[in-house]
Write an enzyme that holds these catalytic residues in place. Structure first.
Site, PDB file in Angstrom:
ATOM      1  N   CYS A   4       0.812  -1.227   0.000  1.00  0.00           N
ATOM      2  CA  CYS A   4       0.000   0.000   0.000  1.00  0.00           C
ATOM      3  C   CYS A   4       0.841   1.271   0.000  1.00  0.00           C
ATOM      4  O   CYS A   4       0.346   2.348  -0.311  1.00  0.00           O
ATOM      5  CB  CYS A   4      -0.954   0.004   1.199  1.00  0.00           C
ATOM      6  SG  CYS A   4      -2.038  -1.424   1.248  1.00  0.00           S
ATOM      7  N   ASN A  53     -10.047  -0.277  -0.170  1.00  0.00           N
ATOM      8  CA  ASN A  53      -8.589  -0.217  -0.166  1.00  0.00           C
ATOM      9  C   ASN A  53      -8.038  -0.767  -1.490  1.00  0.00           C
ATOM     10  O   ASN A  53      -8.083  -1.968  -1.735  1.00  0.00           O
ATOM     11  CB  ASN A  53      -8.071  -1.032   1.028  1.00  0.00           C
ATOM     12  CG  ASN A  53      -6.562  -0.963   1.179  1.00  0.00           C
ATOM     13  OD1 ASN A  53      -5.859  -0.540   0.266  1.00  0.00           O
ATOM     14  ND2 ASN A  53      -6.074  -1.387   2.326  1.00  0.00           N
ATOM     15  N   HIS A 113      -3.396   7.209   2.675  1.00  0.00           N
ATOM     16  CA  HIS A 113      -3.794   5.920   2.113  1.00  0.00           C
ATOM     17  C   HIS A 113      -5.209   5.608   2.597  1.00  0.00           C
ATOM     18  O   HIS A 113      -5.528   5.798   3.767  1.00  0.00           O
ATOM     19  CB  HIS A 113      -2.805   4.845   2.589  1.00  0.00           C
ATOM     20  CG  HIS A 113      -3.242   3.452   2.272  1.00  0.00           C
ATOM     21  ND1 HIS A 113      -3.709   3.084   1.026  1.00  0.00           N
ATOM     22  CD2 HIS A 113      -3.309   2.328   3.034  1.00  0.00           C
ATOM     23  CE1 HIS A 113      -4.027   1.799   1.042  1.00  0.00           C
ATOM     24  NE2 HIS A 113      -3.803   1.328   2.246  1.00  0.00           N
TER      25      HIS A 113
HETATM   26  N1  ACO Z   1     -18.377  -8.704   9.097  1.00  0.00           N
HETATM   27  C1  ACO Z   1     -18.841  -8.979  10.332  1.00  0.00           C
HETATM   28  N2  ACO Z   1     -18.056  -9.345  11.353  1.00  0.00           N
HETATM   29  C2  ACO Z   1     -16.732  -9.430  11.096  1.00  0.00           C
HETATM   30  C3  ACO Z   1     -16.180  -9.154   9.844  1.00  0.00           C
HETATM   31  C4  ACO Z   1     -17.058  -8.778   8.813  1.00  0.00           C
HETATM   32  N3  ACO Z   1     -16.639  -8.479   7.570  1.00  0.00           N
HETATM   33  N4  ACO Z   1     -14.837  -9.325   9.917  1.00  0.00           N
HETATM   34  C5  ACO Z   1     -14.545  -9.688  11.182  1.00  0.00           C
HETATM   35  N5  ACO Z   1     -15.700  -9.760  11.894  1.00  0.00           N
HETATM   36  C6  ACO Z   1     -15.855 -10.097  13.291  1.00  0.00           C
HETATM   37  C7  ACO Z   1     -14.722 -10.896  13.848  1.00  0.00           C
HETATM   38  O1  ACO Z   1     -14.882 -12.269  13.557  1.00  0.00           O
HETATM   39  C8  ACO Z   1     -14.852 -10.614  15.331  1.00  0.00           C
HETATM   40  O2  ACO Z   1     -15.853 -11.416  15.864  1.00  0.00           O
HETATM   41  P1  ACO Z   1     -15.728 -12.023  17.369  1.00  0.00           P
HETATM   42  O3  ACO Z   1     -15.648 -10.818  18.266  1.00  0.00           O
HETATM   43  O4  ACO Z   1     -16.975 -12.807  17.493  1.00  0.00           O
HETATM   44  O5  ACO Z   1     -14.460 -12.823  17.349  1.00  0.00           O
HETATM   45  C9  ACO Z   1     -15.323  -9.170  15.365  1.00  0.00           C
HETATM   46  O6  ACO Z   1     -15.879  -8.891  14.064  1.00  0.00           O
HETATM   47  C10 ACO Z   1     -14.226  -8.172  15.663  1.00  0.00           C
HETATM   48  O7  ACO Z   1     -13.121  -8.493  14.808  1.00  0.00           O
HETATM   49  P2  ACO Z   1     -11.798  -7.648  14.817  1.00  0.00           P
HETATM   50  O8  ACO Z   1     -10.901  -8.149  13.745  1.00  0.00           O
HETATM   51  O9  ACO Z   1     -11.251  -7.590  16.198  1.00  0.00           O
HETATM   52  O10 ACO Z   1     -12.408  -6.219  14.446  1.00  0.00           O
HETATM   53  P3  ACO Z   1     -11.697  -4.817  14.330  1.00  0.00           P
HETATM   54  O11 ACO Z   1     -12.433  -3.833  15.119  1.00  0.00           O
HETATM   55  O12 ACO Z   1     -10.215  -4.920  14.530  1.00  0.00           O
HETATM   56  O13 ACO Z   1     -11.953  -4.445  12.803  1.00  0.00           O
HETATM   57  C11 ACO Z   1     -10.752  -4.465  10.731  1.00  0.00           C
HETATM   58  C12 ACO Z   1     -11.449  -5.275  11.781  1.00  0.00           C
HETATM   59  C13 ACO Z   1     -11.759  -3.545  10.056  1.00  0.00           C
HETATM   60  C14 ACO Z   1     -10.158  -5.402   9.698  1.00  0.00           C
HETATM   61  C15 ACO Z   1      -9.641  -3.613  11.414  1.00  0.00           C
HETATM   62  O14 ACO Z   1      -8.851  -4.418  12.253  1.00  0.00           O
HETATM   63  C16 ACO Z   1      -8.783  -2.943  10.411  1.00  0.00           C
HETATM   64  O15 ACO Z   1      -9.212  -2.073   9.701  1.00  0.00           O
HETATM   65  N6  ACO Z   1      -7.480  -3.299  10.344  1.00  0.00           N
HETATM   66  C17 ACO Z   1      -6.597  -2.746   9.392  1.00  0.00           C
HETATM   67  C18 ACO Z   1      -6.612  -3.654   8.239  1.00  0.00           C
HETATM   68  C19 ACO Z   1      -6.279  -3.015   6.936  1.00  0.00           C
HETATM   69  O16 ACO Z   1      -6.641  -1.908   6.666  1.00  0.00           O
HETATM   70  N7  ACO Z   1      -5.583  -3.787   6.115  1.00  0.00           N
HETATM   71  C20 ACO Z   1      -5.309  -3.411   4.782  1.00  0.00           C
HETATM   72  C21 ACO Z   1      -3.879  -3.488   4.453  1.00  0.00           C
HETATM   73  S1  ACO Z   1      -2.885  -2.497   5.483  1.00  0.00           S
HETATM   74  C22 ACO Z   1      -3.398  -0.974   5.179  1.00  0.00           C
HETATM   75  O17 ACO Z   1      -3.822  -0.715   4.105  1.00  0.00           O
HETATM   76  C23 ACO Z   1      -3.339   0.020   6.229  1.00  0.00           C
END
Ligand code: ACO
Length: 330
Positions: free
Chosen positions: A117, A287, A257
């Protein structure tokens, strides 16, 4: 501190986005998710998906042709083509070479930069260095990503996040005090396994076991990536500003980004830049890895958000981990 003199400027930009829109409502029918969850956690409402027959080189070439037309240059004038991509059409040769062939830019050196990214910032920094060192007059910097090809469409934790798109910039030596004032690039390979495709290269080639485990597709530890992104983008913003002799208050437009609205807001808050000075399109495209900043820059120019002399801060974070930033005077 005296403001640095820019050596290299962005002359023009272009973008290409597939027509097909994939909405959160459609994703609700594909995996166990909801529009409410995706919107609240990421800010994303829809993303674009490229057709099967179009690859990263073709997407990037479409964006490049628009940028070249706006700059009034023809393919034979280009000395360097730097393509940032995490989704190359194939591993050999570089996507940049395919793209070069599509453009007919056969006077150029063409190569890929793999910085996920952060790719657009890395590629611009590489092009800046080459031009500043006198290794050419005109460079084409392209970020092109077909994320739909490397996403596991059964993994709700990742498939809702990504989209396809491409952006391009024509870059040349600065003659008028416009251009790149500072840049900062950094990486930490010890954290690679938090966001990666474990298989598909020479170390773990694709075989039936890999296909069964989908180890050739993106795997991500979302929460750890989130924390590292916020931390690293704050550091990157600081570093580019420091090197340009500026503070957040001097910035007219922040182009972060576009991975997640919460990361964007945290970066803006840290850099002391109000949200009305932040370009956001994550709700429309998700993204697109390295292409997010390139596409956002092109849209911001089209919308008149940059005036001559405007100071722009770009900040990114991605797999590797990689992170980086760049300040330019428009
Ligand atoms: N729909 C519904 N529920 C979901 C989904 C979904 N799409 N995905 C995960 N969940 C659930 C999980 O299973 C979990 O359930 P549980 O509590 O029963 O175990 C719950 O939601 C919370 O999951 P987390 O992963 O802890 O949620 P978080 O608040 O961290 O959000 C997210 C997840 C949006 C992916 C966040 O961590 C994030 O944005 N991370 C950065 C990732 C990113 O942007 N990556 C791209 C590449 S790097 C970059 O570009 C910066």
């Amino acid at each position: 501190m005296k403001a640095p003199k820019p050596l290299v400027e962005i002359v023009s930009t272009g973008r290409w986005l597939p027509e097909r829109v994939l909405t959160n409502a459609e994703l609700e029918r594909m995996v166990d998710t909801s529009d409410a969850w995706i919107t609240e956690r990421t800010g994303i409402k829809e993303r674009r998906i490229a057709p099967p027959e179009i690859g990263a080189a073709e997407m990037g070439a479409q964006a490049a042709k628009i940028a070249m037309c706006r700059a009034g240059i023809h393919a034979g004038e280009i000395d360097v083509i730097v393509v940032a991509t995490a989704t190359p059409d194939r591993l050999l040769p570089a996507t940049a070479c395919d793209l070069q062939a599509l453009l007919g830019a056969t006077n150029a050196a063409a190569f890929d930069v793999s910085a996920a990214c952060t790719g657009f910032i890395y590629a611009l920094t590489v092009a800046e260095g080459l031009l500043a060192a006198g290794r050419g007059e005109i460079a084409l910097v392209i970020s092109t990503e077909k994320m739909s090809g490397i996403v596991d469409w059964t993994d709700r934790a990742t498939c809702v996040l990504f989209g396809d798109g491409a952006g391009a910039a024509v870059v040349r030596k600065s003659t008028n005090n416009r251009g790149i004032l500072s840049s900062f690039i950094r990486s930490d390979g010890t954290l690679a396994e938090l966001l990666w495709r474990p298989a598909g290269g020479v170390k773990v080639p694709v075989d039936y076991a890999v296909l069964d485990e989908k180890a050739h597709l993106i795997k991500m530890a979302g929460r750890e990536v989130f924390k590292a992104a916020v931390r690293s983008m704050a550091e990157a913003a600081d570093q580019a500003l420091l090197r340009a002799g500026l503070t957040g208050e001097d910035i007219d437009l922040l182009i972060p980004h576009q991975a997640n609205m919460r990361i964007i807001e945290a970066t803006a808050r840290y850099a002391n830049i109000p949200m009305e000075k932040v370009y956001v399109n994550v709700e429309r495209y998700g993204n697109m890895s390295s292409a997010t900043i390139a596409v956002a820059l092109d849209e911001a120019i089209e919308e008149g958000r940059l005036k001559p002399g405007s100071k722009v801060l770009m900040v990114a974070f991605g797999a590797g981990f990689t992170w980086g930033s760049l300040v330019l005077r428009w």
